[in-house]
Write a protein that holds these residues in place. Structure first.
Motif, PDB file in Angstrom:
ATOM      1  N   ALA A  15      -8.024 -12.355   8.411  1.00  0.00           N
ATOM      2  CA  ALA A  15      -6.994 -11.725   9.248  1.00  0.00           C
ATOM      3  C   ALA A  15      -6.219 -12.765  10.044  1.00  0.00           C
ATOM      4  O   ALA A  15      -5.611 -12.440  11.063  1.00  0.00           O
ATOM      5  CB  ALA A  15      -7.644 -10.715  10.186  1.00  0.00           C
ATOM      6  N   ASP A  16      -6.252 -14.003   9.583  1.00  0.00           N
ATOM      7  CA  ASP A  16      -5.582 -15.106  10.278  1.00  0.00           C
ATOM      8  C   ASP A  16      -6.102 -15.297  11.697  1.00  0.00           C
ATOM      9  O   ASP A  16      -5.356 -15.661  12.611  1.00  0.00           O
ATOM     10  CB  ASP A  16      -4.057 -14.942  10.266  1.00  0.00           C
ATOM     11  N   GLY A  17      -7.391 -15.009  11.876  1.00  0.00           N
ATOM     12  CA  GLY A  17      -8.058 -15.314  13.139  1.00  0.00           C
ATOM     13  C   GLY A  17      -8.034 -14.250  14.201  1.00  0.00           C
ATOM     14  O   GLY A  17      -8.645 -14.422  15.252  1.00  0.00           O
ATOM     15  N   GLU A  18      -7.379 -13.110  13.944  1.00  0.00           N
ATOM     16  CA  GLU A  18      -7.250 -12.128  15.021  1.00  0.00           C
ATOM     17  C   GLU A  18      -7.037 -10.714  14.498  1.00  0.00           C
ATOM     18  O   GLU A  18      -6.266 -10.484  13.567  1.00  0.00           O
ATOM     19  CB  GLU A  18      -6.070 -12.518  15.914  1.00  0.00           C
ATOM     20  N   ILE A  19      -7.728  -9.768  15.127  1.00  0.00           N
ATOM     21  CA  ILE A  19      -7.485  -8.335  14.909  1.00  0.00           C
ATOM     22  C   ILE A  19      -7.396  -7.698  16.288  1.00  0.00           C
ATOM     23  O   ILE A  19      -8.283  -7.876  17.128  1.00  0.00           O
ATOM     24  CB  ILE A  19      -8.597  -7.680  14.068  1.00  0.00           C
ATOM     25  N   VAL A  20      -6.322  -6.960  16.515  1.00  0.00           N
ATOM     26  CA  VAL A  20      -6.089  -6.321  17.807  1.00  0.00           C
ATOM     27  C   VAL A  20      -6.511  -4.858  17.730  1.00  0.00           C
ATOM     28  O   VAL A  20      -6.006  -4.101  16.902  1.00  0.00           O
ATOM     29  CB  VAL A  20      -4.606  -6.430  18.227  1.00  0.00           C
ATOM     30  N   GLY A  21      -7.445  -4.480  18.594  1.00  0.00           N
ATOM     31  CA  GLY A  21      -7.853  -3.092  18.747  1.00  0.00           C
ATOM     32  C   GLY A  21      -9.163  -2.745  18.064  1.00  0.00           C
ATOM     33  O   GLY A  21      -9.379  -3.097  16.912  1.00  0.00           O
ATOM     34  N   GLU A 103      -9.456 -13.330  -1.491  1.00  0.00           N
ATOM     35  CA  GLU A 103      -8.011 -13.056  -1.574  1.00  0.00           C
ATOM     36  C   GLU A 103      -7.731 -11.559  -1.590  1.00  0.00           C
ATOM     37  O   GLU A 103      -6.770 -11.101  -0.970  1.00  0.00           O
ATOM     38  CB  GLU A 103      -7.392 -13.758  -2.783  1.00  0.00           C
ATOM     39  N   ARG A 104      -8.560 -10.805  -2.283  1.00  0.00           N
ATOM     40  CA  ARG A 104      -8.402  -9.338  -2.313  1.00  0.00           C
ATOM     41  C   ARG A 104      -8.602  -8.770  -0.906  1.00  0.00           C
ATOM     42  O   ARG A 104      -7.821  -7.948  -0.433  1.00  0.00           O
ATOM     43  CB  ARG A 104      -9.392  -8.728  -3.304  1.00  0.00           C
ATOM     44  N   ALA A 105      -9.668  -9.214  -0.241  1.00  0.00           N
ATOM     45  CA  ALA A 105      -9.945  -8.742   1.118  1.00  0.00           C
ATOM     46  C   ALA A 105      -8.808  -9.124   2.061  1.00  0.00           C
ATOM     47  O   ALA A 105      -8.369  -8.311   2.878  1.00  0.00           O
ATOM     48  CB  ALA A 105     -11.272  -9.314   1.620  1.00  0.00           C
ATOM     49  N   LYS A 106      -8.313 -10.341   1.943  1.00  0.00           N
ATOM     50  CA  LYS A 106      -7.209 -10.808   2.794  1.00  0.00           C
ATOM     51  C   LYS A 106      -5.970  -9.942   2.586  1.00  0.00           C
ATOM     52  O   LYS A 106      -5.298  -9.555   3.549  1.00  0.00           O
ATOM     53  CB  LYS A 106      -6.901 -12.272   2.507  1.00  0.00           C
ATOM     54  N   ASP A 107      -5.678  -9.603   1.339  1.00  0.00           N
ATOM     55  CA  ASP A 107      -4.532  -8.755   1.025  1.00  0.00           C
ATOM     56  C   ASP A 107      -4.688  -7.375   1.674  1.00  0.00           C
ATOM     57  O   ASP A 107      -3.751  -6.845   2.270  1.00  0.00           O
ATOM     58  CB  ASP A 107      -4.382  -8.638  -0.495  1.00  0.00           C
ATOM     59  N   ILE A 108      -5.873  -6.787   1.563  1.00  0.00           N
ATOM     60  CA  ILE A 108      -6.141  -5.473   2.160  1.00  0.00           C
ATOM     61  C   ILE A 108      -5.984  -5.543   3.675  1.00  0.00           C
ATOM     62  O   ILE A 108      -5.305  -4.706   4.290  1.00  0.00           O
ATOM     63  CB  ILE A 108      -7.556  -4.980   1.780  1.00  0.00           C
ATOM     64  N   ILE A 109      -6.591  -6.544   4.286  1.00  0.00           N
ATOM     65  CA  ILE A 109      -6.531  -6.695   5.741  1.00  0.00           C
ATOM     66  C   ILE A 109      -5.088  -6.874   6.208  1.00  0.00           C
ATOM     67  O   ILE A 109      -4.656  -6.241   7.178  1.00  0.00           O
ATOM     68  CB  ILE A 109      -7.413  -7.878   6.198  1.00  0.00           C
ATOM     69  N   THR A 110      -4.332  -7.693   5.509  1.00  0.00           N
ATOM     70  CA  THR A 110      -2.929  -7.930   5.879  1.00  0.00           C
ATOM     71  C   THR A 110      -2.130  -6.635   5.824  1.00  0.00           C
ATOM     72  O   THR A 110      -1.340  -6.337   6.739  1.00  0.00           O
ATOM     73  CB  THR A 110      -2.302  -8.989   4.950  1.00  0.00           C
ATOM     74  N   LYS A 111      -2.336  -5.855   4.776  1.00  0.00           N
ATOM     75  CA  LYS A 111      -1.601  -4.587   4.657  1.00  0.00           C
ATOM     76  C   LYS A 111      -1.956  -3.623   5.786  1.00  0.00           C
ATOM     77  O   LYS A 111      -1.081  -2.947   6.333  1.00  0.00           O
ATOM     78  CB  LYS A 111      -1.865  -3.969   3.287  1.00  0.00           C
ATOM     79  N   ILE A 112      -3.225  -3.570   6.154  1.00  0.00           N
ATOM     80  CA  ILE A 112      -3.637  -2.677   7.237  1.00  0.00           C
ATOM     81  C   ILE A 112      -3.115  -3.196   8.577  1.00  0.00           C
ATOM     82  O   ILE A 112      -2.644  -2.416   9.413  1.00  0.00           O
ATOM     83  CB  ILE A 112      -5.169  -2.503   7.262  1.00  0.00           C
ATOM     84  N   LYS A 113      -3.171  -4.508   8.794  1.00  0.00           N
ATOM     85  CA  LYS A 113      -2.664  -5.084  10.043  1.00  0.00           C
ATOM     86  C   LYS A 113      -1.161  -4.867  10.203  1.00  0.00           C
ATOM     87  O   LYS A 113      -0.673  -4.775  11.329  1.00  0.00           O
ATOM     88  CB  LYS A 113      -2.955  -6.589  10.099  1.00  0.00           C
ATOM     89  N   ASN A 114      -0.438  -4.777   9.093  1.00  0.00           N
ATOM     90  CA  ASN A 114       1.011  -4.591   9.163  1.00  0.00           C
ATOM     91  C   ASN A 114       1.421  -3.154   9.469  1.00  0.00           C
ATOM     92  O   ASN A 114       2.599  -2.879   9.674  1.00  0.00           O
ATOM     93  CB  ASN A 114       1.674  -5.061   7.870  1.00  0.00           C
ATOM     94  N   ALA A 116       0.920   0.464  11.811  1.00  0.00           N
ATOM     95  CA  ALA A 116       0.497   0.921  13.139  1.00  0.00           C
ATOM     96  C   ALA A 116      -0.971   1.344  13.055  1.00  0.00           C
ATOM     97  O   ALA A 116      -1.434   1.827  12.015  1.00  0.00           O
ATOM     98  CB  ALA A 116       1.357   2.096  13.590  1.00  0.00           C
ATOM     99  N   SER A 117      -1.670   1.167  14.130  1.00  0.00           N
ATOM    100  CA  SER A 117      -3.086   1.541  14.177  1.00  0.00           C
ATOM    101  C   SER A 117      -3.277   3.022  13.831  1.00  0.00           C
ATOM    102  O   SER A 117      -4.243   3.394  13.168  1.00  0.00           O
ATOM    103  CB  SER A 117      -3.646   1.244  15.572  1.00  0.00           C
ATOM    104  N   SER A 118      -2.344   3.859  14.260  1.00  0.00           N
ATOM    105  CA  SER A 118      -2.462   5.298  13.972  1.00  0.00           C
ATOM    106  C   SER A 118      -2.355   5.582  12.474  1.00  0.00           C
ATOM    107  O   SER A 118      -2.983   6.515  11.968  1.00  0.00           O
ATOM    108  CB  SER A 118      -1.405   6.087  14.738  1.00  0.00           C
ATOM    109  N   ILE A 119      -1.600   4.774  11.733  1.00  0.00           N
ATOM    110  CA  ILE A 119      -1.490   4.955  10.278  1.00  0.00           C
ATOM    111  C   ILE A 119      -2.807   4.570   9.612  1.00  0.00           C
ATOM    112  O   ILE A 119      -3.290   5.266   8.713  1.00  0.00           O
ATOM    113  CB  ILE A 119      -0.308   4.143   9.701  1.00  0.00           C
ATOM    114  N   ALA A 120      -3.415   3.473  10.062  1.00  0.00           N
ATOM    115  CA  ALA A 120      -4.726   3.076   9.534  1.00  0.00           C
ATOM    116  C   ALA A 120      -5.759   4.152   9.839  1.00  0.00           C
ATOM    117  O   ALA A 120      -6.600   4.483   8.989  1.00  0.00           O
ATOM    118  CB  ALA A 120      -5.152   1.736  10.131  1.00  0.00           C
ATOM    119  N   GLU A 121      -5.677   4.716  11.039  1.00  0.00           N
ATOM    120  CA  GLU A 121      -6.587   5.802  11.427  1.00  0.00           C
ATOM    121  C   GLU A 121      -6.411   7.012  10.514  1.00  0.00           C
ATOM    122  O   GLU A 121      -7.386   7.591  10.032  1.00  0.00           O
ATOM    123  CB  GLU A 121      -6.326   6.192  12.876  1.00  0.00           C
ATOM    124  N   LEU A 122      -5.160   7.396  10.252  1.00  0.00           N
ATOM    125  CA  LEU A 122      -4.902   8.535   9.368  1.00  0.00           C
ATOM    126  C   LEU A 122      -5.362   8.249   7.939  1.00  0.00           C
ATOM    127  O   LEU A 122      -5.962   9.110   7.290  1.00  0.00           O
ATOM    128  CB  LEU A 122      -3.416   8.895   9.373  1.00  0.00           C
TER     129      LEU A 122
END
Length: 174
Positions: A15-21, A103-114, A116-122
């Protein structure tokens, strides 16, 4: 097998060193598990969707073991939120995170980080309703549980996120 605290460190690395929330962290790990990470976190349904108490405990242990830093920030409108950061970024890039290629995990994490948190929640909640609770009319149930968040546009974004990270949504109709 890799320790769960090490998996958290590797997730933060991807996650490039950081996840917020805390909610975002919970949803990232939940969706990584659904994509095949197999770290062994157990989930139950709570207010913000799938939640893992043992993930919360692991996050605290990771901080105690100097693998992560958790910084609490105060927002005047919503209260406190957490920022998870790597403690030591000098470790070389892992080849995998659990059973997922890095690389697969990084791709997934990047897409989720991009998103809104509410979209990931949904997205995580849709997956949970369909696959864990086996609710056929998941859309009605989603709107019942999350009336302020489950608008037509947000549901479409959540489904698109699931598709982007290759979680089968063929049985999910909107």
């Amino acid at each position: 097998m890799e320790q769960k605290e090490d998996i958290i460190r590797d997730i933060l690395s991807a996650a490039d060193g950081e996840i917020v929330g805390r909610i975002r962290m919970q949803k990232i790990v939940y969706l990584l598990e659904q994509c095949g990470m197999e770290a062994g976190f157990d989930y139950s349904y709570y207010h913000y969707g799938p939640y893992s108490e043992n993930l919360s405990i692991t996050l605290e242990r990771a901080q105690y073991l100097d693998k992560t830093i958790v910084e609490e920030q105060n927002r005047s409108d919503t209260g406190f939120y957490s920022i998870f950061r790597l403690q030591n970024e000098n470790k070389e890039t892992p080849s995998a995170i659990g059973k997922l290629g890095y690389e697969r995990a990084k791709d997934i994490i990047t897409k989720i980080k991009n998103e809104a948190s509410s979209i990931a929640e949904l997205a995580a909640t849709i997956h949970w309703l369909v696959n864990e609770e086996k609710i056929t009319d998941w859309k009605t149930e989603l709107k019942r549980r999350k009336p302020a968040k489950a608008t037509g546009g947000a549901i479409a974004q959540a489904k698109a996120l699931l598709n982007e990270i290759d979680i089968p949504v063929d049985m999910i109709h909107a």
